[in-house]
Design a protein around this motif. Structure first.
Motif, PDB file in Angstrom:
ATOM      1  N   ILE A 141     -77.773-101.469 -25.318  1.00 55.29           N
ATOM      2  CA  ILE A 141     -77.803-102.386 -26.463  1.00 55.29           C
ATOM      3  C   ILE A 141     -78.951-103.382 -26.316  1.00 55.29           C
ATOM      4  O   ILE A 141     -79.422-103.929 -27.295  1.00 55.29           O
ATOM      5  CB  ILE A 141     -76.469-103.150 -26.641  1.00 55.29           C
ATOM      6  CG1 ILE A 141     -76.171-104.075 -25.478  1.00 55.29           C
ATOM      7  CG2 ILE A 141     -75.324-102.194 -26.901  1.00 55.29           C
ATOM      8  CD1 ILE A 141     -75.095-105.110 -25.791  1.00 55.29           C
ATOM      9  N   MET A 184     -75.547-110.776 -26.726  1.00 53.19           N
ATOM     10  CA  MET A 184     -75.964-110.187 -25.452  1.00 53.19           C
ATOM     11  C   MET A 184     -77.445-109.791 -25.501  1.00 53.19           C
ATOM     12  O   MET A 184     -78.146-110.127 -26.448  1.00 53.19           O
ATOM     13  CB  MET A 184     -75.104-108.968 -25.140  1.00 53.19           C
ATOM     14  CG  MET A 184     -73.721-109.311 -24.620  1.00 53.19           C
ATOM     15  SD  MET A 184     -72.862-107.780 -24.161  1.00 53.19           S
ATOM     16  CE  MET A 184     -71.528-108.450 -23.190  1.00 53.19           C
ATOM     17  N   ARG A 287     -70.745-103.815 -27.989  1.00 54.91           N
ATOM     18  CA  ARG A 287     -70.872-102.485 -27.362  1.00 54.91           C
ATOM     19  C   ARG A 287     -69.817-101.509 -27.859  1.00 54.91           C
ATOM     20  O   ARG A 287     -69.965-100.303 -27.706  1.00 54.91           O
ATOM     21  CB  ARG A 287     -70.725-102.631 -25.842  1.00 54.91           C
ATOM     22  CG  ARG A 287     -71.836-103.438 -25.242  1.00 54.91           C
ATOM     23  CD  ARG A 287     -72.137-103.139 -23.816  1.00 54.91           C
ATOM     24  NE  ARG A 287     -71.052-102.832 -22.945  1.00 54.91           N
ATOM     25  CZ  ARG A 287     -70.968-103.233 -21.675  1.00 54.91           C
ATOM     26  NH1 ARG A 287     -71.919-104.010 -21.192  1.00 54.91           N
ATOM     27  NH2 ARG A 287     -69.973-102.866 -20.914  1.00 54.91           N
TER      28      ARG A 287
HETATM   29  O1  F6P Z   1     -76.875-104.286 -20.356  1.00 51.79           O
HETATM   30  C1  F6P Z   1     -75.894-104.279 -21.341  1.00 51.79           C
HETATM   31  C2  F6P Z   1     -75.068-105.519 -21.279  1.00 51.79           C
HETATM   32  O2  F6P Z   1     -74.104-105.466 -22.321  1.00 51.79           O
HETATM   33  C3  F6P Z   1     -75.836-106.828 -21.341  1.00 51.79           C
HETATM   34  O3  F6P Z   1     -76.272-107.147 -22.633  1.00 51.79           O
HETATM   35  C4  F6P Z   1     -74.829-107.773 -20.752  1.00 51.79           C
HETATM   36  O4  F6P Z   1     -75.453-108.880 -20.149  1.00 51.79           O
HETATM   37  C5  F6P Z   1     -74.150-106.937 -19.697  1.00 51.79           C
HETATM   38  O5  F6P Z   1     -74.358-105.588 -20.063  1.00 51.79           O
HETATM   39  C6  F6P Z   1     -72.680-107.189 -19.561  1.00 51.79           C
HETATM   40  O6  F6P Z   1     -72.222-106.467 -18.483  1.00 51.79           O
HETATM   41  P1  F6P Z   1     -70.679-106.293 -18.120  1.00 51.79           P
HETATM   42  O7  F6P Z   1     -70.175-105.153 -18.975  1.00 51.79           O
HETATM   43  O8  F6P Z   1     -70.696-105.957 -16.678  1.00 51.79           O
HETATM   44  O9  F6P Z   1     -69.996-107.561 -18.450  1.00 51.79           O
END
Ligand code: F6P
Length: 360
Positions: A141, A184, A287
């Motif tokens: 994303i 994000m 996501r």
């Molecule tokens: O890299 C994708 C992402 O959604 C980032 O935008 C965000 O900082 C991170 O992953 C969040 O990670 P997690 O799912 O470990 O909280």
């Protein structure tokens, strides 16, 4: 290379919308050229357990419902670098040979790795070491993989963030409030910039431009003077505060991750302007949804082209999107540079032309 080849496929790193659509396209294309696709579970972690965690993927599993389904049916992980695998006693261990052993046990001759730049670095190292032929499909994303205009999942995330602004605007107007939306994107401001423009934000803060909050407060004043009683502010999660640092937070699991910039900016705006301010942290909603039509369409082209690269023996390449076409580029070149927002990006120029405050 024989026909009837066994190809491994895995999803690695944070999930996003469109991963199942890539799997679907790869499985359908592979079946047409006589290849068997083995889906490895939980990224490379599926090859660390014995018995190995995988399943043979067949076209009948991938009807139309899979093109719509968010997440990944294979599971994924954004932890556990096999070259420095975290062990329960707090130490790390190189477990790469266990994974390579898993590939060999399954008779996998080529691997389609669906991941971001971090995953590609690890997969490339593993495949080079184990003599496995790698083809990459970019997904994230954050859209921070170089040499592709878009990665899978980005379009959907922008759509979700834009819809959030659509929903925040009427409540902001009704209550005369400043609404701050934290999105994000890690160190790249693509989601904030795209959604901010599409959603009519007054202020867009991205990590690539250090934020001067006085400029933000001035913009809010200017909006008020123009007769409007509300404002929309989009803040990327890795925006730096006045001291030049990102805001990190220690979570209950002991991990230190990005967190808190939206509330920090919201508080500062309230203090500096006296405006009633509310903060929304959009988080993983970006996501989790059904992929947009564009993510599905690019996923179809990426999944299919990835299999064709294997058929052509064009290994070490990543599929990419350029000028409305699926192309491919060396993975090595794609991971050389981080794709952040360029300061002369057409959307940065557009934002400035529209009078959107970028915090500088
Ligand atoms: O890299 C994708 C992402 O959604 C980032 O935008 C965000 O900082 C991170 O992953 C969040 O990670 P997690 O799912 O470990 O909280």
């Amino acid at each position: 290379m024989t026909n009837g080849m066994r190809i491994g496929i895995l999803t690695s790193g944070g999930d996003c919308a469109g991963l199942n659509a890539v799997l679907r396209a790869a499985v359908h294309r592979a079946s047409r050229v006589g290849y068997t696709i083995l889906g490895i579970k939980e990224g490379t972690a599926g090859l660390l357990t014995r018995p190995l965690q995988y399943e043979v993927l067949t076209p009948d599993q991938f009807d139309g419902s899979m093109i719509r389904a968010g997440g990944t049916i294979l599971g994924t992980t954004n932890k556990g670098d096999p070259f420095a695998f975290p062990m329960p006693d707090g130490t790390t261990r190189d477990r790469s040979m266990e994974i390579i052993g898993g590939f060999r046990e399954l008779g996998i001759e080529a691997l389609i790795g669906i991941g971001g730049d971090g995953s590609f670095r690890i997969l490339k190292k593993l495949c080079d070491l184990g003599g496995i032929n790698l083809v990459g499909v970019p997904k994230t994303i954050d859209n921070d993989v170089s040499l592709t205009e878009v990665a899978i999942g980005f379009d959907t995330a922008v759509q979700v963030a834009t819809e959030a602004l659509d929903r925040l605007q009427p409540t902001a107007a009704s209550h005369h409030r400043v609404m701050v939306l934290e999105v994000m994107g890690r160190d790249a401001g693509h989601i904030a910039l795209n959604a901010g423009i599409a959603g009519g934000a007054d202020v867009i803060l991205v990590p690539e431009i250090p934020a001067d909050l006085q400029k933000v407060a001035d913009k809010i004043e200017q909006v008020r003077k123009g007769g409007r009683n509300f404002a929309l502010v989009v803040v990327s999660e890795a925006v730096r505060d006045a001291s030049g640092d990102t805001i990190m937070k220690k979570f209950a699991d002991g991990e230190i991750r990005l967190g808190g910039i939206g509330h920090f900016v919201g508080d500062q705006i309230a203090k500096m302007t006296g405006a009633e301010t509310r903060v929304t942290v959009l988080g993983h909603v970006q996501r989790g949804s059904m992929p947009s039509w564009r993510d599905r369409m690019i996923a179809a082209a990426f999944g299919s082209h990835a299999v064709d690269l294997i058929k052509e023996g064009k290994f070490g390449h990543m599929v990419a999107w350029s000028n409305r076409q699926v192309i491919d580029v060396p993975i090595e070149d794609a991971i050389k540079n981080y794709h952040s927002v360029e300061l002369d990006d057409t959307l940065i120029v557009t934002a400035r032309e529209l009078g959107i405050c970028l915090g500088d």
